[in-house]
Design a protein around this motif. Structure first.
Motif, PDB file in Angstrom:
ATOM      1  N   GLU A  35       0.636  -1.381  -0.258  1.00 57.65           N
ATOM      2  CA  GLU A  35      -0.042   0.203   0.248  1.00 57.65           C
ATOM      3  C   GLU A  35       0.697   1.703  -0.256  1.00 57.65           C
ATOM      4  O   GLU A  35       0.139   2.308  -0.338  1.00 57.65           O
ATOM      5  CB  GLU A  35      -1.334   0.035   1.037  1.00 57.65           C
ATOM      6  N   VAL A  36       2.271   1.470   0.071  1.00 59.48           N
ATOM      7  CA  VAL A  36       2.852   2.432   0.000  1.00 59.48           C
ATOM      8  C   VAL A  36       2.991   2.574  -1.832  1.00 59.48           C
ATOM      9  O   VAL A  36       2.914   2.410  -2.302  1.00 59.48           O
ATOM     10  CB  VAL A  36       4.504   1.995  -0.052  1.00 59.48           C
ATOM     11  N   ASP A  37       2.899   4.241  -0.908  1.00 55.53           N
ATOM     12  CA  ASP A  37       2.691   5.017  -2.662  1.00 55.53           C
ATOM     13  C   ASP A  37       4.599   5.389  -2.922  1.00 55.53           C
ATOM     14  O   ASP A  37       5.124   6.548  -3.244  1.00 55.53           O
ATOM     15  CB  ASP A  37       2.489   6.951  -2.227  1.00 55.53           C
ATOM     16  N   TYR A  38       4.364   4.323  -4.280  1.00 54.28           N
ATOM     17  CA  TYR A  38       6.186   3.748  -4.248  1.00 54.28           C
ATOM     18  C   TYR A  38       6.401   4.514  -6.209  1.00 54.28           C
ATOM     19  O   TYR A  38       7.150   4.840  -5.900  1.00 54.28           O
ATOM     20  CB  TYR A  38       6.149   2.152  -4.836  1.00 54.28           C
ATOM     21  N   VAL A  39       5.153   5.683  -6.479  1.00 54.33           N
ATOM     22  CA  VAL A  39       5.235   6.451  -7.414  1.00 54.33           C
ATOM     23  C   VAL A  39       6.003   7.485  -6.874  1.00 54.33           C
ATOM     24  O   VAL A  39       7.323   7.622  -8.427  1.00 54.33           O
ATOM     25  CB  VAL A  39       3.902   6.464  -8.188  1.00 54.33           C
ATOM     26  N   PRO A  40       6.232   7.525  -6.632  1.00 49.72           N
ATOM     27  CA  PRO A  40       6.721   8.784  -6.827  1.00 49.72           C
ATOM     28  C   PRO A  40       8.582   8.803  -5.961  1.00 49.72           C
ATOM     29  O   PRO A  40       9.167   9.358  -6.980  1.00 49.72           O
ATOM     30  CB  PRO A  40       6.221  10.155  -5.620  1.00 49.72           C
ATOM     31  N   ALA A  41       8.308   8.229  -5.497  1.00 49.42           N
ATOM     32  CA  ALA A  41      10.025   7.745  -5.373  1.00 49.42           C
ATOM     33  C   ALA A  41      10.602   7.061  -6.470  1.00 49.42           C
ATOM     34  O   ALA A  41      11.512   6.701  -6.628  1.00 49.42           O
ATOM     35  CB  ALA A  41      10.196   6.340  -3.956  1.00 49.42           C
ATOM     36  N   MET A  42       9.989   6.261  -6.800  1.00 46.20           N
ATOM     37  CA  MET A  42      10.088   5.090  -8.414  1.00 46.20           C
ATOM     38  C   MET A  42      10.407   6.635  -9.778  1.00 46.20           C
ATOM     39  O   MET A  42      11.479   6.625 -10.016  1.00 46.20           O
ATOM     40  CB  MET A  42       9.664   4.054  -8.686  1.00 46.20           C
ATOM     41  N   LEU A  43       9.884   7.323  -9.753  1.00 48.37           N
ATOM     42  CA  LEU A  43      10.399   8.592 -10.624  1.00 48.37           C
ATOM     43  C   LEU A  43      11.631   9.270  -9.887  1.00 48.37           C
ATOM     44  O   LEU A  43      12.295   9.420 -11.025  1.00 48.37           O
ATOM     45  CB  LEU A  43       8.953   9.021 -10.546  1.00 48.37           C
TER      46      LEU A  43
END
Length: 137
Positions: free
Chosen positions: A37-45
């Protein structure tokens, strides 16, 4: 050490460090919520973009000195890319299987990202090994 070998080292190190930062960000956020459930998208981008930016800046800041790229360097580059492509394929197949199993987007995206990182690292290691141990055309 030639410029091409130095570039291979830098490419691998940048890939490892950026993925390490990504893992640290995601695992820190996972202390509050379940991992998937972690909002991974910003960290990945941000980590992918940062790795690209560091690679561009590093290439622009370092002056190109030494002999020009020869046929051996080109062959080593091709060899390294072939080794690395195997892990792009493995990452894509993993994502495909996860999609068929209707896994959460978190796992699909992370399978792809890990495939790209392993591709970069193993491609770098193959090129470094070819420069260090010798490479026959």
């Amino acid at each position: 050490m030639t410029m091409q070998e130095r570039n291979a080292w830098q490419f691998g190190i940048i890939a490892i460090l950026s993925y390490g930062v990504y893992l640290a960000l995601v695992l820190t956020a996972a202390q509050q919520v379940p991992l998937h459930e972690v909002d991974y998208v910003p960290a990945m981008l941000w980590t992918i973009g940062g790795a690209i930016a560091v690679g561009i800046v590093n290439g622009a800041v370092r002056p190109q000195r030494g002999p020009q790229v020869d046929e051996r360097d080109r062959q080593i580059e091709v060899f390294g890319e072939r080794v690395g492509q195997a892990f792009v394929v493995i990452g894509a197949l993993s994502a495909l299987v996860l999609t068929m199993l209707e896994a959460d987007h978190f796992w699909i995206a992370n399978a792809l990202y890990l495939g790209f990182v392993l591709s970069a690292v193993l491609s770098s290691l193959a090129r470094i090994g070819a420069y260090r141990e010798g490479f026959e055309l």
